[in-house]
Design a protein around this motif. Structure first.
Motif, mmCIF file in Angstrom:
data_model
loop_
_atom_site.group_PDB
_atom_site.id
_atom_site.type_symbol
_atom_site.label_atom_id
_atom_site.label_comp_id
_atom_site.label_asym_id
_atom_site.label_seq_id
_atom_site.Cartn_x
_atom_site.Cartn_y
_atom_site.Cartn_z
ATOM 1 N N TYR A 61 29.194 -17.510 -38.668
ATOM 2 C CA TYR A 61 30.142 -16.400 -38.714
ATOM 3 C C TYR A 61 31.283 -16.724 -39.685
ATOM 4 O O TYR A 61 31.815 -17.842 -39.659
ATOM 5 N N THR A 109 34.071 -17.464 -32.841
ATOM 6 C CA THR A 109 33.953 -18.813 -32.291
ATOM 7 C C THR A 109 33.277 -18.767 -30.929
ATOM 8 O O THR A 109 33.299 -17.754 -30.236
ATOM 9 N N GLU A 110 32.694 -19.905 -30.562
ATOM 10 C CA GLU A 110 32.034 -20.050 -29.270
ATOM 11 C C GLU A 110 32.213 -21.491 -28.813
ATOM 12 O O GLU A 110 31.824 -22.424 -29.511
ATOM 13 N N ARG A 115 30.761 -19.924 -34.624
ATOM 14 C CA ARG A 115 29.581 -19.341 -33.998
ATOM 15 C C ARG A 115 28.437 -19.195 -35.000
ATOM 16 O O ARG A 115 28.655 -18.967 -36.190
#
Length: 353
Positions: A61, A109-110, A115
């Motif tokens: 991403y 984000t993760e 991400r």
């Protein structure tokens, strides 16, 4: 008076209508946002993996706009595809991308990390060359530039290798499998074939560790007592392109050290009131697991184990030795393997000349 009243009402209505037009305006509630402040940076890491079912695309991403401002959310991705029959392919012609497929996105984000986006496509056409690129959006008017373009040729893939085995050697693992002779549709393999070897260490993701043309592979980059899982994938070679085929069933094993330590030196035996003390020089082996002490009488043909000693010590007291009997002693070293590798016996030592 009635005529005057109607005129006043009509005038009020006109004023109200004008007021509504002013309020409606152009539709902006705030000042317009310059596009470059919200346009994401172009994706630069579009990659792919093919298998016998199709292709899986993956990319990261975008985290910033083209001006370097952080982005928290991507609204969507647009995935562009082009497919060209190999007989019609022209390396200098424009790539005929078709209308994109839109994919919903979300937070960039993760678990505190950038991400990853993944897209899988099956139903590819044999004998075609494929191209893919992707763009991202933060809003309907804020679209990124093109990502890098990936390309590959799709043919009917080869079947998976069968009967993969893993044999543990000395600080190595030897893999063997049967050769692949058929394609997934049952036809014969007509192109050169190679095999991609993959390894998972301790249950983590598989990594590519080598490509071979034969049906065996020796992995010498192993750590003792570490568990490894292997798979082998067939790969057709079509010109300069690689067409990934079937993946074998996984096999797992533990790496082992089959080399025994060196035999201990400097063994001596001394009679004491407590028993017979057996002494030797400390082993320099890095994976020393301890020592084993053996004993025999003069009339015995073989030696018997009488004790084991921790690696920190070089002394054993034989408290079960019978007075007046002449004994011969030898010591071995063992490593930390399971089962332990044992050295040859040391030179014998006795209490009497």
């Amino acid at each position: 008076m009635r005529i005057l009243h109607r005129a006043v009402v009509a005038g009020a209505s006109l004023l109200l209508g004008a007021s509504l037009l002013v309020v409606g305006g152009c539709g902006y509630k705030n000042h317009p946002v310059p596009p470059e402040t919200v346009v994401p940076q172009a994706i630069k890491d579009l990659g792919f993996e093919t298998d016998e079912k199709g292709v899986t695309l993956a990319w990261t991403y975008p985290m910033e706009t083209v001006r370097g401002k952080d982005i928290e959310t991507i609204s969507s991705f647009e995935l562009y595809r082009a497919e060209i029959p190999l007989k019609d392919y022209c390396s200098t012609c424009p790539i005929p991308f078709v209308d994109p497929v839109e994919q919903p996105a979300g937070l960039t984000t993760e678990d505190g990390k950038a991400r990853k986006a993944v897209f899988t496509m099956s139903g590819l056409k044999p004998g075609y060359k494929y191209f893919f690129k992707v763009r991202s959006r933060t809003s309907w008017f804020a679209e990124s530039a093109d990502s890098n373009i990936i390309t590959f040729i799709w043919q009917v893939p080869a079947r998976a290798p069968e009967n993969l085995t893993a044999k543990v050697g000395n600080r190595e693992i030897v893999l063997k499998w049967q050769p692949v002779t058929m394609l997934r549709d049952g036809g014969p393999v007509g192109n050169p074939l190679q095999y991609q070897v993959l390894r998972s260490t301790g249950g983590r993701d598989f990594e590519k560790i080598g490509v071979v043309e034969g049906t065996s592979f020796v992995d010498r980059q192993v750590a003792i007592k570490q568990q490894y899982t292997y798979q082998v994938q067939s790969q057709l070679l079509v010109g300069k392109e690689v067409v990934a085929g079937g993946m074998s069933r996984p096999v797992s094993t533990l790496a082992a050290d089959l080399t025994p330590p060196a035999a201990p030196t400097g063994v001596s035996a001394i009679e004491t009131d407590m028993g017979i003390k057996v002494l030797w020089e400390k082993s320099a082996e890095e994976d020393l697991g301890g020592y084993r002490v053996y004993r025999r009488t003069a009339a015995a043909k073989g030696m018997s184990l009488v004790g084991e000693v921790e690696p920190a010590f070089t002394l054993f007291v034989d408290t079960k030795a019978e007075p007046g009997v002449r004994y011969y002693y030898a010591v071995t070293a063992i490593d930390q393997g399971t089962p332990a590798n044992e050295s040859a016996k040391s030179a014998e030592a006795t209490t009497r000349d």
